[in-house]
Structures are given as structure tokens and as C-alpha cells.
Motif scaffolding. Sequence first.
Motif, PDB file in Angstrom:
ATOM      1  N   THR A 197       0.898  -0.892   0.457  1.00 18.08           N
ATOM      2  CA  THR A 197       0.094  -0.201   0.001  1.00 18.08           C
ATOM      3  C   THR A 197       0.714   1.236  -0.006  1.00 18.08           C
ATOM      4  N   LYS A 198       0.282   1.700  -0.666  1.00 19.17           N
ATOM      5  CA  LYS A 198       0.916   3.684  -0.380  1.00 19.17           C
ATOM      6  C   LYS A 198       0.261   4.776  -0.509  1.00 19.17           C
ATOM      7  N   VAL A 199       0.635   5.553  -0.041  1.00 15.66           N
ATOM      8  CA  VAL A 199      -0.689   7.128   0.014  1.00 15.66           C
ATOM      9  C   VAL A 199       1.146   8.510  -0.099  1.00 15.66           C
ATOM     10  N   GLU A 200       0.651   8.828  -1.206  1.00 22.66           N
ATOM     11  CA  GLU A 200       1.263  10.714  -1.502  1.00 22.66           C
ATOM     12  C   GLU A 200       0.419  11.376  -1.495  1.00 22.66           C
ATOM     13  N   PHE A 201       1.381  12.769  -0.656  1.00 20.99           N
ATOM     14  CA  PHE A 201       0.177  13.726  -0.846  1.00 20.99           C
ATOM     15  C   PHE A 201       0.933  14.900  -0.818  1.00 20.99           C
ATOM     16  N   PHE A 202       0.037  15.775  -1.158  1.00 22.54           N
ATOM     17  CA  PHE A 202       0.696  18.061  -0.818  1.00 22.54           C
ATOM     18  C   PHE A 202      -0.572  18.087  -1.487  1.00 22.54           C
ATOM     19  N   TYR A 203      -0.166  19.810  -0.509  1.00 24.24           N
ATOM     20  CA  TYR A 203      -1.343  20.640  -0.410  1.00 24.24           C
ATOM     21  C   TYR A 203      -0.726  21.927  -0.009  1.00 24.24           C
ATOM     22  N   LEU A 204      -0.943  22.790  -0.987  1.00 24.03           N
ATOM     23  CA  LEU A 204      -0.044  24.152  -0.663  1.00 24.03           C
ATOM     24  C   LEU A 204      -0.925  25.199  -1.084  1.00 24.03           C
ATOM     25  N   GLU A 205      -1.280  26.574  -0.835  1.00 21.73           N
ATOM     26  CA  GLU A 205      -1.623  27.642  -0.438  1.00 21.73           C
ATOM     27  C   GLU A 205      -0.890  28.724  -0.962  1.00 21.73           C
ATOM     28  N   TYR A 206      -1.171  29.155  -1.642  1.00 18.90           N
ATOM     29  CA  TYR A 206       0.072  29.969  -2.010  1.00 18.90           C
ATOM     30  C   TYR A 206      -0.122  31.387  -2.206  1.00 18.90           C
TER      31      TYR A 206
END
Length: 176
Positions: free
Chosen positions: A101-110
Motif C-alpha cells: 500500500t502507498k499514499v503520497e500527498f501534497f497541499y499548498l495555498e500560496y
Amino acid sequence: TATKTIGQQITVGDNVTIGVGADVETTFNLQIVKGAYSYSFFQDDRMDLDASIGLFVMPLKLEITASGVGGNSGSLDFTAPLPVLGLRGDFAITPKWFLRTKVEFFYLEYQNFRGSLVDTNIAVDYNPWKNFGIGVGLENFRMGLTADGGDYPSLSFAGSVKMQFIGAQLYARYFF
């Protein structure tokens, strides 16, 4: 790539109008190149848990061309380098069968931009020999970008782009 005859007037930004009856052709190209490093923080005979850091580099090109009534054209071309954090778990079901299993994530507010990326995967591997295995899996990749306008060098964008890909995998692995 798609082509359609517009049935209503469309206004893009302050100065681009595409009239009723115009033939509109669009092209959307997205490539994904990924690199990552993972560190195993827990490992025993049946389980391996990793944390990872990586980078998705995604060249994106969007073109729109309208011909006929109210013809116009425009394009958007940029490369989005998106860093990701991730977790991975590999579990031995038997000595030759594994659940991965794998989960990769990214979140950005700029400023006026808001973006996210989530990549998940679940797979089952069978390793008939010491350094070779085969597997089947399912991957779900979701990405979104929203911009409220702004004038940045070589990029003026107001709107949103959302994309999701769900796909089956069949693969062979060689490891050492």
C-alpha cells in the motif's frame, strides 16, 4: 484533443470573447515524472513501514483555438514541480505473497493559488523466486489547481484544473 462547435457565447478574462457558432479546438497535454526517497522506520519479518519524500514534475500545456465567428486563440504552458510526502506499508501474507500500500500527498495555498495532489496505490505481489515477482494493483491519482487570477511572470491564470486517474496495474519486478 477535442473539437466542438460552441452553442453559446463564451467570455474568457476581460478581453477574449468566443462567439456562438465558432469551432473550438482544445488540446490538454500533461506528463508526470516522479522521483522519491523512502526511509523504513519500522521493519520486522512480516511488515515494513516507510516514510517518503518525493517530487512530481508535471509539464502542462493547454491550448484553445476558435475559428469562424469570433475566432481567437490562447495557450497556457508551464511546469509544476510538486513536492510530496508519503507513507508506504508492505505486509507479508505468506513468504511469497505480499500486500503493498502507498499514499503520497501534497497541499499548498500560496497567494491566489491552491493546489493538491493525492496518489494512492494498493497491490498484491507474488514472488515465485528470490529476486523476481509479479503483481496486480489499483492506482488512484487525483490532482487539482485553483487560481483566483493574478499576474505572475509568464503565467496569468484564473480558473481551476481538476484531474483524476484510476487504473489497474499488471507488472513484473526484479529486485536485489
